[in-house]
Design a protein around this motif. Sequence first.
Motif, PDB file in Angstrom:
ATOM      1  N   PRO A  49       0.803  -1.225   0.000  1.00 45.20           N
ATOM      2  CA  PRO A  49       0.000   0.000   0.000  1.00 45.20           C
ATOM      3  C   PRO A  49       0.839   1.278   0.000  1.00 45.20           C
ATOM      4  CG  PRO A  49       0.057  -0.908   2.203  1.00 45.20           C
ATOM      5  CD  PRO A  49       0.805  -1.875   1.323  1.00 45.20           C
ATOM      6  N   ILE A  64       5.310   0.219   6.212  1.00 41.67           N
ATOM      7  CA  ILE A  64       4.493   0.428   7.419  1.00 41.67           C
ATOM      8  C   ILE A  64       4.246  -0.881   8.169  1.00 41.67           C
ATOM      9  CG2 ILE A  64       3.347   2.520   6.577  1.00 41.67           C
ATOM     10  CD1 ILE A  64       0.884   0.677   6.043  1.00 41.67           C
ATOM     11  N   PHE A  65       4.926  -1.936   7.781  1.00 42.90           N
ATOM     12  CA  PHE A  65       4.893  -3.201   8.515  1.00 42.90           C
ATOM     13  C   PHE A  65       3.489  -3.795   8.597  1.00 42.90           C
ATOM     14  CE2 PHE A  65       8.269  -0.407   9.636  1.00 42.90           C
ATOM     15  CZ  PHE A  65       9.372  -1.198   9.414  1.00 42.90           C
ATOM     16  N   CYS A  66       2.770  -3.686   7.481  1.00 41.98           N
ATOM     17  CA  CYS A  66       1.426  -4.245   7.438  1.00 41.98           C
ATOM     18  C   CYS A  66       1.459  -5.726   7.103  1.00 41.98           C
ATOM     19  CB  CYS A  66       0.578  -3.504   6.409  1.00 41.98           C
ATOM     20  SG  CYS A  66       1.168  -3.691   4.719  1.00 41.98           S
ATOM     21  N   ILE A 194       1.741   5.741   5.640  1.00 38.77           N
ATOM     22  CA  ILE A 194       0.689   5.510   4.662  1.00 38.77           C
ATOM     23  C   ILE A 194       0.131   6.839   4.150  1.00 38.77           C
ATOM     24  CG2 ILE A 194      -1.271   5.371   6.283  1.00 38.77           C
ATOM     25  CD1 ILE A 194      -2.038   2.792   4.582  1.00 38.77           C
ATOM     26  N   PHE A 195       0.431   7.924   4.846  1.00 37.35           N
ATOM     27  CA  PHE A 195      -0.127   9.224   4.448  1.00 37.35           C
ATOM     28  C   PHE A 195       0.710   9.908   3.386  1.00 37.35           C
ATOM     29  CE2 PHE A 195      -0.827   8.397   8.970  1.00 37.35           C
ATOM     30  CZ  PHE A 195      -2.169   8.101   8.889  1.00 37.35           C
ATOM     31  N   GLU A 197       2.916  12.234   1.204  1.00 36.98           N
ATOM     32  CA  GLU A 197       2.809  13.682   1.159  1.00 36.98           C
ATOM     33  C   GLU A 197       1.423  14.039   0.674  1.00 36.98           C
ATOM     34  OE1 GLU A 197       6.312  16.463  -0.174  1.00 36.98           O
ATOM     35  OE2 GLU A 197       6.749  14.373  -0.624  1.00 36.98           O
ATOM     36  N   ALA A 198       0.701  14.809   1.464  1.00 34.97           N
ATOM     37  CA  ALA A 198      -0.637  15.196   1.052  1.00 34.97           C
ATOM     38  C   ALA A 198      -0.871  16.616   1.536  1.00 34.97           C
ATOM     39  CB  ALA A 198      -1.662  14.245   1.629  1.00 34.97           C
ATOM     40  N   ALA A 201      -0.222  16.243   5.230  1.00 32.93           N
ATOM     41  CA  ALA A 201       0.871  15.428   5.767  1.00 32.93           C
ATOM     42  C   ALA A 201       2.161  15.723   5.014  1.00 32.93           C
ATOM     43  CB  ALA A 201       0.515  13.942   5.665  1.00 32.93           C
ATOM     44  N   CYS A 218       6.068   0.442  13.267  1.00 32.66           N
ATOM     45  CA  CYS A 218       4.771   1.115  13.354  1.00 32.66           C
ATOM     46  C   CYS A 218       3.971   0.549  14.503  1.00 32.66           C
ATOM     47  CB  CYS A 218       4.014   0.979  12.045  1.00 32.66           C
ATOM     48  SG  CYS A 218       2.462   1.881  12.038  1.00 32.66           S
TER      49      CYS A 218
END
Lengths: 236, 525
Positions: A49, A64-66, A194-195, A197-198, A201, A218
């Motif tokens: 992701p 992110i270690f999902c 997961i965010f 650059e937005a 964020a 995470c």
Amino acid sequence: MLNLVKSLINSRIITEDSTSWGEGFGRGLPIIHQESCLADCPKCENTCPTGALKNKVINPRGCIFCHSCLRSCPVNAITETEIPVISSSVSTEQLGQELRSKLKKDCRRSLHIRYVDAGSCNGCDFEINSVTNPVYDIQQYGIDFVASPRHADMLLVTGSVTRNLEIALQKTYEACPKPTLVVAVGACACGGGIFKEAYAAGGGVGKHLPVDVYVPGCPPTPALIIKGILAAIDRG
Amino acid sequence: MCNQPFWKVFSEHPDCDLIKITTNGAVRNIKLGVPVSKFSEAVDMLKKQGAFLVTMTATDKRQQFGIFTVYTVFALPGENTIIELKVVLDAEQPSYPSITPLIPAAHWLEREMKDMFGIIPVGHPDLRRLAVHGDWPEDIYPLRKDFAANTVVPRVTGKLEFCSVEGEGLFQVPVGPIHAGIIEPGHFRFFTFGEDVIDLQAQLFYTHRGIEKAAEGKHYADAALVAERICGVCSASHSVAYAQAIETLAGVAVPKRALYIRTILLEMERLYNHIGDIGNMCAGIGFSFGISRGAMLKERLMRMNMRLTGHRYLRGMVIPGGIQKDVANTSEISSELKEVEQELKKITSIMLASQSLVDRMRTTGILPKEVALALGAVGPAARASGVKRDLRTELPYGAYADFAFKIPTQIEGDVLSRLNQRIEESEQTFAILQQAFLHLSEGALAVELPNLPPYRTAVGYTESARGANVHWVMSGPDNRIFRYMVRSASHCNWPVLPLCVPGNIVPDFPLINKSFELCYACLDR
Ligand code: SF4
Ligand code: SF4
């Protein structure tokens, strides 16, 4: 009162040192075993992701270690390994490598940390809190958290640096005596998580300050955070 | 006046339409479309029937249907019913009559909709900005669909807006956003006379990461990762609330084993939070024994989480459809919990035997019951003021109907009540956990979800350690999320906190604040 004293007398010392942390380093970094990986299989890359997994290589700062990739692999070619702390090889600060080495040398026995939440989910922050609990007791290394950046040798930053905290983070950094070590704690601080650059964020601390050590996870476990802090002052 | 159920009255009205009635376990969902002109009347009627506000949000469907829509979700306590009102607004000049004068609990939700969508709640008593800061330009609304998530928005000059408090000898004390301790960022402005706080105002939303925008357009399975990262210490309750919303959209029932495991996760989360908070409240008054014992016990629970799930914050377990990874070491954990229970008893009895601790906490930071009800306070904070509201029993979800437990309440609503509330709730949590471990049956962990029908809405909720976490989801095409709204317990309780501080002295603020244990990340998103 009597019970309090009794309870204090009966308690053992529970502080652990780094050789006896009973729980390892938490959910680990995925590792792709190239020998069993299928050449044209795109599954893990498509499922990731964050885009941390590209061309069958995993960027620990973006992960992110999902563990979606682990589950997606049809031949179980992905397993996990201990999360590494990453020292940044080139520090962009103009103050120069020499001064920083001097700081590391001077701080060998004691270090004062100013912590800044730059937009985390509170997970990393709770783990930073945990390093001060009686079990990890970071003070046993001569390290302590201070209330003012003016007293700090190191900034410990969590979160992706949100728009609303960008200025506060800069000001805190500027208020620290130089040179200042910067340690980015957690996936959000390491690469934006997961965010990314937005509008709100900021893509991670490295985009805003010169970072010395990245501690992915995470959130990273208290043990890994201590390892990262010690690595920054060459005591790791 | 209204003996007939509310929705019947309204659905017979020519301008209103009953969209759907469905049942989800024991809970009935009613969706009702009302015209803007009838909105206030409908809300008023619901209020008179004793409904409470659950969440409120908007969607921008201008590209699809040329409209904005406002959704307001209420619950009717005692009737196991959730009612969603849908109001369609004009695309050019979106506005509707504010419901805050009727339901004060809506005031932040309506301000947020104005900031995020540019929808004006006409008649709202306080239209200052809430969710965007002073340096955000006018006329840019991040949750509108024509705003791309990666837009770089310039900063304009602007400053913090506070309601003025004036008088001779009054001082303003600004604190934050970065605080001295290891806590989250927020700016507080104390208006003080000597040591006494006359007024407290806060500027929050510093950790706003754009979570809701980030989830939009993602596949529901990827958005679950976002949901899990809203808040570190409510990871399980947020991910379960989100999963429940998606499962309602898909119309599937989750296997029993998964429901039980979810209960275990949710209650383990409540436990480490409550025990951590019990210890932390001691930090507010410098009672070191409680601080270190609380921290030790909490660390023990975190390690139990690790053995149970492989993650200290229980992440990576819950997925829409069930559970993705089984729990381990259950019998060992359940017997260790008995030791933890004894240990907690010991610690809290020593704490409560300390006269100086009790003196500091009693009558400090009182939240009166009427205020808690009017502003829609939730969780232990509300229950400590005598509001018996807990979604686990009020709108039962997951497997909670299978377990025997009580909902304790207190009367005074001061810091001490909130401490006692957590102690008593922890006792109930131990009981639930033992039952869940005992009756954990074998079986499937998850079900496959069918494709989600597009443009449908669903609400999922959990009672976290801090109170109700409500996730509202609208599906889009291709199993993607069209709109995602998270109303956390802290969103409900933040507006309440400043009302409990005036009349206390400045040094009591940290204690009062800790007794509410509000989360910034959950609110700011
Ligand atoms: S982010 Fe998830 S899928 Fe991507 S590399 Fe990391 S663990 Fe694998
Ligand atoms: S890295 Fe993970 S735990 Fe840390 S702030 Fe980000 S989402 Fe939270």
